[in-house]
Design a protein around this motif. Structure first.
Motif, mmCIF file in Angstrom:
data_model
loop_
_atom_site.group_PDB
_atom_site.id
_atom_site.type_symbol
_atom_site.label_atom_id
_atom_site.label_comp_id
_atom_site.label_asym_id
_atom_site.label_seq_id
_atom_site.Cartn_x
_atom_site.Cartn_y
_atom_site.Cartn_z
ATOM 1 N N THR A 271 0.693 -1.570 -0.072
ATOM 2 C CA THR A 271 0.129 -0.085 0.184
ATOM 3 C C THR A 271 1.039 1.155 -0.348
ATOM 4 O OG1 THR A 271 0.095 0.327 2.470
ATOM 5 C CG2 THR A 271 -2.008 -1.170 0.959
ATOM 6 N N ALA A 272 2.163 1.382 0.824
ATOM 7 C CA ALA A 272 3.104 2.429 0.469
ATOM 8 C C ALA A 272 3.815 2.526 -0.402
ATOM 9 C CB ALA A 272 3.563 2.457 1.816
ATOM 10 N N SER A 273 4.444 2.165 -1.777
ATOM 11 C CA SER A 273 5.121 1.540 -2.658
ATOM 12 C C SER A 273 4.239 3.001 -4.062
ATOM 13 C CB SER A 273 5.297 0.505 -3.007
ATOM 14 O OG SER A 273 6.026 0.503 -4.736
ATOM 15 N N THR A 274 5.247 3.794 -4.251
ATOM 16 C CA THR A 274 4.450 4.869 -5.103
ATOM 17 C C THR A 274 4.827 4.734 -6.655
ATOM 18 O OG1 THR A 274 5.688 6.249 -4.487
ATOM 19 C CG2 THR A 274 3.554 6.909 -3.307
ATOM 20 N N GLY A 275 6.044 3.614 -6.575
ATOM 21 C CA GLY A 275 6.942 3.937 -7.622
ATOM 22 C C GLY A 275 8.288 2.788 -7.695
ATOM 23 N N ARG A 276 9.264 3.400 -8.430
ATOM 24 C CA ARG A 276 10.290 1.896 -8.031
ATOM 25 C C ARG A 276 11.010 2.125 -7.071
ATOM 26 N NH1 ARG A 276 15.561 2.278 -8.951
ATOM 27 N NH2 ARG A 276 15.742 5.064 -9.307
ATOM 28 N N PRO A 277 11.058 1.617 -6.594
ATOM 29 C CA PRO A 277 11.906 1.842 -4.867
ATOM 30 C C PRO A 277 13.418 2.066 -5.328
ATOM 31 C CG PRO A 277 12.309 -0.517 -5.000
ATOM 32 C CD PRO A 277 10.985 -0.040 -5.776
ATOM 33 N N HIS A 278 14.146 2.976 -4.451
ATOM 34 C CA HIS A 278 14.757 3.568 -3.985
ATOM 35 C C HIS A 278 15.857 2.225 -3.818
ATOM 36 C CE1 HIS A 278 14.005 7.586 -4.467
ATOM 37 N NE2 HIS A 278 13.623 7.379 -3.505
ATOM 38 N N ARG A 279 17.237 2.290 -4.516
ATOM 39 C CA ARG A 279 18.564 1.131 -4.592
ATOM 40 C C ARG A 279 19.196 1.482 -3.100
ATOM 41 N NH1 ARG A 279 18.738 1.691 -9.940
ATOM 42 N NH2 ARG A 279 20.623 3.106 -9.804
ATOM 43 N N ARG A 280 19.944 0.639 -2.959
ATOM 44 C CA ARG A 280 20.634 0.819 -1.581
ATOM 45 C C ARG A 280 21.635 2.173 -1.703
ATOM 46 N NH1 ARG A 280 24.073 -2.989 2.033
ATOM 47 N NH2 ARG A 280 24.601 -1.435 4.076
ATOM 48 N N LYS A 281 22.012 3.799 -1.177
ATOM 49 C CA LYS A 281 23.368 4.082 -2.168
ATOM 50 C C LYS A 281 23.179 4.248 -3.511
ATOM 51 C CE LYS A 281 26.382 1.420 0.608
ATOM 52 N NZ LYS A 281 28.418 0.913 0.693
ATOM 53 N N GLU A 282 21.573 4.950 -3.642
ATOM 54 C CA GLU A 282 21.841 5.338 -5.172
ATOM 55 C C GLU A 282 21.597 6.554 -4.481
ATOM 56 O OE1 GLU A 282 17.965 5.542 -8.567
ATOM 57 O OE2 GLU A 282 17.510 4.435 -6.281
ATOM 58 N N ARG A 283 22.261 7.451 -5.925
ATOM 59 C CA ARG A 283 22.531 8.973 -5.960
ATOM 60 C C ARG A 283 21.416 9.553 -6.617
ATOM 61 N NH1 ARG A 283 24.166 12.072 -9.600
ATOM 62 N NH2 ARG A 283 24.180 10.810 -11.912
ATOM 63 N N ILE A 284 21.300 10.843 -5.447
ATOM 64 C CA ILE A 284 19.620 11.261 -6.107
ATOM 65 C C ILE A 284 19.844 12.825 -6.191
ATOM 66 C CG2 ILE A 284 17.804 12.031 -5.647
ATOM 67 C CD1 ILE A 284 17.606 9.506 -3.765
ATOM 68 N N PRO A 285 20.309 13.423 -6.993
ATOM 69 C CA PRO A 285 20.753 14.800 -7.417
ATOM 70 C C PRO A 285 19.793 15.631 -7.059
ATOM 71 C CG PRO A 285 20.683 13.949 -10.080
ATOM 72 C CD PRO A 285 20.362 12.618 -8.511
ATOM 73 N N PRO A 286 19.971 16.975 -6.515
ATOM 74 C CA PRO A 286 18.253 17.560 -6.270
ATOM 75 C C PRO A 286 18.235 18.136 -7.922
ATOM 76 C CG PRO A 286 20.506 18.834 -6.646
ATOM 77 C CD PRO A 286 21.510 17.220 -6.316
ATOM 78 N N GLY A 287 16.537 18.261 -7.593
ATOM 79 C CA GLY A 287 16.070 18.735 -8.780
ATOM 80 C C GLY A 287 15.309 20.268 -9.198
ATOM 81 N N PRO A 288 14.678 20.892 -9.920
ATOM 82 C CA PRO A 288 14.835 22.168 -10.197
ATOM 83 C C PRO A 288 14.075 22.567 -8.817
ATOM 84 C CG PRO A 288 13.504 20.467 -11.709
ATOM 85 C CD PRO A 288 13.874 19.635 -11.114
ATOM 86 N N ALA A 289 13.275 21.997 -8.302
ATOM 87 C CA ALA A 289 12.506 22.768 -6.915
ATOM 88 C C ALA A 289 13.767 22.929 -6.087
ATOM 89 C CB ALA A 289 11.153 21.939 -6.569
ATOM 90 N N ALA A 290 14.640 21.616 -5.888
ATOM 91 C CA ALA A 290 15.661 22.030 -5.095
ATOM 92 C C ALA A 290 16.333 23.249 -4.799
ATOM 93 C CB ALA A 290 16.511 21.074 -4.813
ATOM 94 N N LYS A 291 16.987 23.447 -6.450
ATOM 95 C CA LYS A 291 17.656 24.506 -6.791
ATOM 96 C C LYS A 291 16.901 25.375 -6.598
ATOM 97 C CE LYS A 291 20.411 20.632 -9.867
ATOM 98 N NZ LYS A 291 20.698 21.093 -11.819
ATOM 99 N N ALA A 292 15.749 25.790 -7.034
ATOM 100 C CA ALA A 292 14.788 27.023 -6.664
ATOM 101 C C ALA A 292 15.099 27.901 -5.661
ATOM 102 C CB ALA A 292 13.658 26.801 -7.712
ATOM 103 N N ALA A 293 14.784 26.770 -4.595
ATOM 104 C CA ALA A 293 14.948 27.242 -2.885
ATOM 105 C C ALA A 293 16.157 27.035 -2.296
ATOM 106 C CB ALA A 293 14.375 26.003 -2.428
ATOM 107 N N ALA A 294 17.059 26.571 -2.995
ATOM 108 C CA ALA A 294 18.391 27.071 -2.566
ATOM 109 C C ALA A 294 19.020 28.499 -3.208
ATOM 110 C CB ALA A 294 19.747 26.079 -3.046
ATOM 111 N N ALA A 295 18.690 28.685 -4.289
ATOM 112 C CA ALA A 295 18.510 30.634 -5.104
ATOM 113 C C ALA A 295 18.105 31.451 -4.669
ATOM 114 C CB ALA A 295 18.655 30.199 -6.877
ATOM 115 N N GLN A 296 16.995 30.588 -3.619
ATOM 116 C CA GLN A 296 16.519 31.771 -3.462
ATOM 117 C C GLN A 296 16.802 32.599 -1.785
ATOM 118 O OE1 GLN A 296 12.498 30.651 -2.211
ATOM 119 N NE2 GLN A 296 11.275 32.187 -1.450
ATOM 120 N N LEU A 297 17.279 31.345 -1.439
ATOM 121 C CA LEU A 297 18.322 31.599 -0.143
ATOM 122 C C LEU A 297 19.462 32.216 0.007
ATOM 123 C CD1 LEU A 297 17.345 27.877 2.084
ATOM 124 C CD2 LEU A 297 16.424 29.793 2.522
#
Length: 335
Positions: A271-297
């Motif tokens: 019931t909790a799975s919403t897509g492909r589960p993350h692999r162990r130690k998988e690299r997840i780079p920041p997305g556009p929303a995270a970059k915009a928030a960082a620029a605002q700060l």
């Protein structure tokens, strides 16, 4: 006054206690089985959710062991779980209980409550001096320990007049020749209905036991013989679904079956799975929303360092530059 020889009679009676704590889940009335040695006045008691025969036998065994042994006679009033209320004849089902413990059963005559006046007086003491002061947050197990302690501290130290002078109940009780209690209780099965939690756990006597996840929030029946090491959990229709080793009452432990844990984890992940589960130690780079928030700060920080107001229309907060106070403190000269 009715004389009672030492070791001759134990008097029994149910005491109905109104308004038990809500966390017990017993409804509007709790039940206390009180047993008292007629000669010495020593008494013990056991709490029970109902007064049916299976819970009566369980409480009888507990109280008898608390009293330290068996007298020759057990005296009851005309309760339906012991005898036929009309004739006073002992029922066949309870006759087996009496035979197991090696006692005779005496039934009070109709409308002769004073025939067991010793236990009636104890009922008054337990209701007025123990039950009235019991806190609402007390659990069933803590309440049972409390009444046991009250009977020892208050009941056993009460002074009584004897032929040799005044003596405490505990001292007089040592003179009663009591027979030993059987090593195992009478093998009656105790059953109680419970509602499983959303985590598929059943609360029973201060502990929690697991059931399959499909029975979460469903009603189940917990049953076990008196003194047994295991309990069985079944559906209300009688289908057995689990067996667990019984933990001591009131420990607060959680007993889970390995299969139930795996099934519950599988159901939860499905019931909790919403897509492909993350692999162990998988690299997840920041997305556009995270970059915009960082620029605002970053913009907000630079505006504060320059001592200017922020040009970001999304916020109207005032930025205080603490470096101004730091420079003023460094340039200040001590006279």
């Amino acid at each position: 006054m009715i004389p009672h020889a030492p070791g001759d009679e134990t008097q029994w009676d149910w005491l109905e206690l109104p308004d038990p704590p809500e966390l017990w889940g017993w409804g509007k009335t709790a039940h206390l089985l009180v047993g008292s040695l007629a000669h010495s006045g020593k008494w013990r008691a056991a709490l029970s959710p109902t007064e049916d025969q299976q819970h009566l036998v369980e409480a009888l065994d507990r109280v008898t062991r608390g009293l330290g042994g068996l007298t020759h006679v057990w005296r009851f009033d005309r309760m339906a779980t012991v005898c036929d209320p009309g004739s006073g004849r002992v029922s066949p089902s309870f006759a087996g209980v009496a035979k197991h413990y090696g006692v005779s059963v005496a039934i009070c005559p109709p409308r002769r409550g004073n025939r067991k006046g010793v236990v009636e007086k104890v009922n008054h003491t337990a209701a007025q001096r123990w039950w009235r002061t019991l806190a609402d947050e007390t659990t069933v197990e803590a309440a049972q320990a409390s009444v046991d302690r009250f009977a020892r501290v208050r009941g056993d130290t009460r002074l009584r007049a004897t032929s040799e002078g005044r003596s405490s109940v505990a001292v007089v009780a040592t003179t009663e020749p009591l027979a030993p209690v059987p090593a195992v209780p009478y093998p009656v099965i105790v059953s109680e209905t419970r509602t499983a939690s959303r985590q598929a756990l059943v609360s029973y006597r201060g502990n929690r036991y697991s059931v399959p996840p499909e029975l979460a929030a469903a009603q189940v029946v917990v049953s076990h013989p008196i003194g047994a090491q295991f309990c069985d959990i079944a559906t209300v229709s009688g289908i057995g679904i689990a067996r667990h080793r019984l933990a001591a009452d009131g420990l607060g432990v959680m007993v889970r079956d390995g299969g139930h844990v795996l099934a519950l984890d599988t159901a939860a992940m499905a019931t909790a799975s919403t897509g492909r589960p993350h692999r162990r130690k998988e690299r997840i780079p920041p997305g556009p929303a995270a970059k915009a928030a960082a620029a605002q700060l970053l913009t907000l920080r630079q505006a504060g360092s320059a001592g200017t107001e922020s040009s970001i229309p999304a916020t109207d907060s005032t930025v205080i530059d603490l470096s101004v106070y730091e420079r003023a403190a460094q340039e200040r000269t001590i006279p």
